[in-house]
Design a protein around this motif. Structure first.
Motif, short mmCIF file in Angstrom:
data_model
loop_
_atom_site.label_atom_id
_atom_site.label_comp_id
_atom_site.label_asym_id
_atom_site.label_seq_id
_atom_site.Cartn_x
_atom_site.Cartn_y
_atom_site.Cartn_z
N GLU A 23 40.31 40.09 50.23
CA GLU A 23 40.33 40.94 51.41
C GLU A 23 40.79 40.14 52.62
O GLU A 23 40.68 38.92 52.66
N ARG A 24 41.35 40.86 53.60
CA ARG A 24 41.81 40.21 54.83
C ARG A 24 40.67 39.44 55.50
O ARG A 24 39.52 39.89 55.49
N ASP A 25 41.01 38.31 56.09
CA ASP A 25 39.99 37.44 56.67
C ASP A 25 39.13 38.14 57.72
O ASP A 25 37.94 37.85 57.85
N GLU A 26 39.73 39.08 58.46
CA GLU A 26 39.01 39.71 59.57
C GLU A 26 38.10 40.84 59.13
O GLU A 26 37.34 41.39 59.94
N LEU A 27 38.13 41.20 57.84
CA LEU A 27 37.30 42.29 57.35
C LEU A 27 36.09 41.75 56.59
O LEU A 27 36.11 40.62 56.11
N PRO A 28 35.02 42.56 56.48
CA PRO A 28 33.84 42.11 55.72
C PRO A 28 34.24 41.72 54.29
O PRO A 28 34.99 42.43 53.63
N GLY A 29 33.74 40.60 53.83
CA GLY A 29 34.08 40.12 52.50
C GLY A 29 35.43 39.45 52.41
O GLY A 29 35.89 39.11 51.33
N GLY A 30 36.06 39.25 53.55
CA GLY A 30 37.38 38.64 53.58
C GLY A 30 37.35 37.19 53.14
O GLY A 30 36.34 36.51 53.25
N GLY A 31 38.49 36.72 52.65
CA GLY A 31 38.59 35.33 52.24
C GLY A 31 39.28 35.19 50.91
O GLY A 31 39.59 36.19 50.24
N PRO A 32 39.56 33.96 50.47
CA PRO A 32 40.29 33.73 49.22
C PRO A 32 39.51 34.21 48.01
O PRO A 32 38.28 34.13 47.97
N GLN A 33 40.24 34.70 47.01
CA GLN A 33 39.62 35.23 45.80
C GLN A 33 40.47 34.86 44.60
O GLN A 33 41.68 35.02 44.60
N LYS A 34 39.81 34.36 43.54
CA LYS A 34 40.53 34.11 42.31
C LYS A 34 40.71 35.41 41.53
O LYS A 34 40.04 36.41 41.80
N ALA A 35 41.58 35.39 40.56
CA ALA A 35 41.75 36.54 39.68
C ALA A 35 40.56 36.64 38.73
O ALA A 35 39.86 35.65 38.47
N GLY A 36 40.35 37.84 38.18
CA GLY A 36 39.23 38.06 37.27
C GLY A 36 39.41 37.45 35.90
O GLY A 36 38.46 37.35 35.13
N VAL A 37 40.64 37.06 35.55
CA VAL A 37 40.90 36.32 34.31
C VAL A 37 41.70 35.08 34.67
O VAL A 37 42.24 34.97 35.78
N ALA A 38 41.82 34.16 33.72
CA ALA A 38 42.47 32.87 33.98
C ALA A 38 43.99 33.03 33.93
O ALA A 38 44.65 32.67 32.95
N ILE A 39 44.54 33.55 35.00
CA ILE A 39 45.96 33.93 34.97
C ILE A 39 46.90 32.73 34.82
O ILE A 39 47.96 32.85 34.20
N ALA A 40 46.56 31.58 35.39
CA ALA A 40 47.43 30.41 35.24
C ALA A 40 47.48 29.96 33.79
O ALA A 40 48.54 29.64 33.25
#
Length: 413
Positions: free
Chosen positions: A168-185
């Motif tokens: 989510e966008r940094d300025e919104l609640p819960g904002g911040g970096p997020q990994k994918a739900g599976v190991a995409i790399a």
């Protein structure tokens, strides 16, 4: 195996020696198994692939008790034959060398340089089999300042830029970096490795020349950012997180209904007009603040709360029925129980069931590769630890029972 059965397997003439564990390498090897290749998975005696114990959940046997096969392991090891060999011993190294000499491809994901001390690196194996294809999968590749670092998918998602775009966008609640739900790399590295090995096999078949393949999770993570990479390279501005919204299209995001969530992807003004009409809010299309996409993007903060209130008045299924009829792109956000009950997923055969030696049967996910003449061949379930050791060492290498017993007593197999 008869000539007729081999013809029905796209890669029935290929043998893969799989020295990988966890996910990226096993995912690649499973693709080859699905396409008919003989895949020999080599594991440590006693413990095996780390993912065998990455539970719960575990596969349950016919009495309902946990087996030793974690669900994580089951996801990436279908169709393989499993042997156990201690490659730290001279005898174990000799077994691997003999198997490599009779294989088309070696896959490995050891740390850079680790197999060289055992004489199992590409340069050593190439001496006895010049046309060998040897694919190494590591976190950062065979060269560069990070080459000797251990590579983990989560870390690579961060280092490779993915998490700067996801969340989510940094300025919104819960904002911040997020990994994918599976190991995409890991998963995408397994897919790229599959393509690279296939290319090397084609080259070998034309020229007789083998080659070395250097796959790195970080390289793959960078490459798979696709248009976000070129957006940055063209503008000089790093993209930012938008959560479930789109920076250039409104509305193109998730909405909460009365009983769940849906995705609405109104890609043009006509689709937007139909969307709000379906919700009984036609005035939101005639309002000049929202009548065109540029205006909606500029007034996003005003419009989205109004649309969110509109969407909450109906259920998920009501909205999907209305919008499908109106021609507005939409879809549910399904849990996995919804996914595997979806009629389209069922029609495409994406869940399969295979016999299993301890559980009776095991449910797995089918391959998405649909080939008309040589479809995926689900030969066997993920193997038990060392299930095929005696069979392979006898039939491929010619060892007898006495030799195998000696190896077993000394912990070599």
């Amino acid at each position: 195996m008869t000539a007729t059965s081999l013809q029905k397997k796209a890669l029935g003439h290929i043998r893969i020696l799989d020295l990988t564990r966890v996910l990226a390498g096993p995912w690649c090897a499973q693709n080859f198994a699905d396409l008919g290749a003989e895949v020999i998975k080599v594991e440590r005696p006693g413990n095996g692939d780390d993912t065998r114990s990455w539970g719960p959940p575990y596969l349950r046997d016919q009495n309902g008790d946990n087996t030793t096969e974690a669900a994580y392991y089951l996801a990436a090891n279908r169709g393989k034959q499993a042997i156990t060999v201690d490659i730290s011993t001279p005898e174990g190294q000799e077994i691997i060398k003999k198997l490599a000499a009779q294989s088309d491809v070696v896959l490995e994901n050891y740390k850079v340089g680790q197999l060289k001390k055992y004489g199992l690196d590409y340069a050593s194996l190439k001496e006895m089999k010049p046309d060998l294809i040897y694919c190494s999968i590591t976190g950062f590749g065979q060269n560069g300042p990070y080459a000797h670092r251990a590579g983990y998918d989560f870390i690579v998602q961060g280092m490779g830029g993915f998490m700067s775009l996801t969340g989510e966008r940094d300025e919104l609640p819960g904002g911040g970096p997020q990994k994918a739900g599976v190991a995409i790399a890991d998963l995408m590295t397994g897919m790229y490795a599959t393509i690279a090995v296939m290319a090397a096999l084609t080259h070998r078949d034309r020229t007789g020349e083998g080659q070395y393949i250097d796959m790195a999770l970080l390289d793959v993570q960078v490459a798979m950012l696709a248009n976000m990479n070129t957006n940055y390279l063209a503008s000089g501005k790093p993209p930012v997180r938008w959560g479930n919204a789109h920076p250039n299209i409104v509305p193109y995001q998730t909405f909460a209904t009365s009983d769940g969530h849906i995705i609405v992807a109104a890609g043009n003004d006509g689709q937007y007009k139909k969307f709000v009409a379906a919700g009984g809010e036609e005035q939101l299309a005639s309002d000049e603040r929202f009548s065109t996409n540029p205006a909606r993007v500029a007034n996003r903060e005003v419009l989205i709360p109004l649309l969110a209130e509109m969407v909450k008045r109906k259920s998920r299924q009501e909205w999907i029925a209305l919008l499908e009829e109106a021609g507005v792109p939409c879809g549910p956000i399904n849990r996995l129980d919804d996914v595997f009950n979806d009629p389209q997923v069922k029609a495409r055969g994406m869940q399969i069931t295979l016999p299993h030696p301890t559980a009776g049967s095991v449910k797995l996910v089918g391959s998405p590769m649909k080939l008309s003449a040589t479809p995926p061949d689900y030969q066997a379930p993920p193997p038990l630890l060392g299930q095929h050791t005696d069979q392979i060492l006898k039939s491929v290498l010619g060892y007898d029972d006495e030799q195998l017993n000696q190896f077993r007593q000394r912990g070599i197999i």
